[in-house]
Design an enzyme around this catalytic site. Sequence first.
Site, PDB file in Angstrom:
ATOM      1  CE  LYS A 115     -11.890 -53.639 -67.430  1.00 28.60           C
ATOM      2  NZ  LYS A 115     -11.783 -54.570 -66.308  1.00 28.60           N
ATOM      3  CD  GLU A 200      -7.793 -48.350 -61.925  1.00 32.23           C
ATOM      4  OE1 GLU A 200      -7.500 -48.280 -63.125  1.00 32.23           O
ATOM      5  OE2 GLU A 200      -8.933 -48.610 -61.518  1.00 32.23           O
ATOM      6  CD  GLU A 275     -19.026 -47.327 -65.966  1.00 32.13           C
ATOM      7  OE1 GLU A 275     -20.136 -47.858 -66.090  1.00 32.13           O
ATOM      8  OE2 GLU A 275     -18.023 -47.946 -65.535  1.00 32.13           O
ATOM      9  CD  GLU A 289     -15.504 -50.021 -67.480  1.00 35.60           C
ATOM     10  OE1 GLU A 289     -14.639 -50.719 -68.011  1.00 35.60           O
ATOM     11  OE2 GLU A 289     -16.514 -50.486 -66.954  1.00 35.60           O
ATOM     12  CG  ASN A 291     -19.402 -48.819 -69.950  1.00 34.88           C
ATOM     13  OD1 ASN A 291     -18.467 -49.609 -69.975  1.00 34.88           O
ATOM     14  ND2 ASN A 291     -19.967 -48.441 -68.830  1.00 34.88           N
ATOM     15  NE  ARG A 293     -21.811 -51.950 -72.420  1.00 33.68           N
ATOM     16  CZ  ARG A 293     -22.063 -51.560 -71.182  1.00 33.68           C
ATOM     17  NH1 ARG A 293     -23.164 -50.879 -70.923  1.00 33.68           N
ATOM     18  NH2 ARG A 293     -21.250 -51.800 -70.192  1.00 33.68           N
TER      19      ARG A 293
END
Lengths: 458, 75
Positions: A115, A200, A275, A289, A291, A293
């Site tokens: 990340k 964060e 995202e 992040e 993804n 997939r």
Amino acid sequence: MRKLLIANRGEIARRIIRSARAREIATVAVYSEIDARSLHVADADEAIAIGPAPARQSYLDAGKVVEAATASGADAIHPGYGFLSENAEFAEAVMDAGLIWVGPAPDTLRSMGDKDRARRIAASAGVPVVPGSPRIETGSKVDLEALAREVGFPLLVKSSAGGGGIGMRRVDSYDRLADTVSATASMAEKSFGDGTVFLERFVPRARHVEIQVFGFGNGEAIHLFERDCSLQRRFQKVIEESPAPKFTEKLRADMTAAAVALCRATKYAGAGTVEFILDVKTEEFFFLEMNTRIQVEHPVTEMVTGRDLVGMQLDFARGALFSVDQAAIESSGHAVQCRLYAENPSKSFMPSPGTLNRFKLPAPDLTLRVDCGYREGDMVSPHYDPMIAKIIAHGADRETACRRAIAALKEIEVEGIATNRDFLLACLESTAFRAGEVHTGFIEEHKSGLLAATVAIP
Amino acid sequence: MTVIDVMCEMTAVVWKLEKSVGQTVSEGDIVMVLESMKMEIPVEAPSSGRITEMLAAEGDSVSEGDVLMRIEAEA
């Protein structure tokens, strides 16, 4: 691509088989001992046992999966979501065995799977990122207070490895900072073998909005609009929809442009999701992040765009899809997906595995899609994910889609285990949801009302 | 001496034993962690006392109503 092995189970394995079959690609299922009689095994042209029930000894065992592919004569592997889907070593093992990997390049999985690295890549591609600290290695002597001051409170302590909300803790003030950092680090060390964490900024009232993308590996990429996935419990999504409600054209243009810029910069190859968290108050959005997939909520996008995302993955992987014109991607109407979980909402959403003594789902039609991996009599095992089915409704507008989803949920009958069906209904029927007032704290904020309504549903 | 059964409340797999036989625990201590559907579920000691019997091992499948361990409660 003549024969595809699906390295997954349940509804997503069945979903992938459908798109493969439409392309006259033969399919191979893999299964653990307790899944021998499951639907994804029945759907596939052939099936291979890969070990006992615990995922680590079956669906997560890369060696066994590749071996099954070789033994069956498959020439490609689709990983689905979860399990090995974002595992770079697995992707490499697949390619080393001379098989087609249906997914982004291993290097992409590696960089986006970390990340902290992902955030730096996003920032350098010009994508707005949440204010955050550098990595904090286990046992290192850093001035935590100084780091926290720069990031700002409230903040989250997150583990560099891990995902899906695992290894993430909120801190509101300096006095809980040091304790939380060491607790998160030791948890991450135990769970992922890597105790590196970072801080964060936490946006108190945030929405989770993500962009579906597809990259062609050469710096070209398109987006397929957004999905709002703000309704979550324990950082896991419950209801997803597209278009996002109360989302301005400017936000849509800016967010999709940012997502596409990231794909171009990384020469992203295949389907992916970028995202973002959207600050409800300021309308600022930050990269969360990527993804790498197909996602659980991909049907929402398929319902509004009419595109077969899994089909696109297969076509791209077999060299039958080189580019798609962005202008040809249109979004029509509104789609909403509800995740039916084996869990008990009134016992703080505790999992409720067991046998589906009775299980009746609504019949799909033009405006209703039902993706499910179970049938009556099946056991929902404690070894895997609690999701039993996805109900996806489409309508000309949000109101129509919601009403259709409600009607569909009311047709569901389950006996033998607790599910969140009534809780989903309570969410969809709530005034706040219908007004589009969604945010990631929605369920927590409205919990008592939603649970009371849940009990009242006959 | 009252012996208290620590009951399992759901179908799960024993992920980790946090305490062992002979150890003294306080009410609310986490004595065991179960795993079900990718979620960790801590099992708390229902009362303070000493663990006299451990009936589940790491990796075991357990169901609702199973006795996980026995605690001899403090007088």
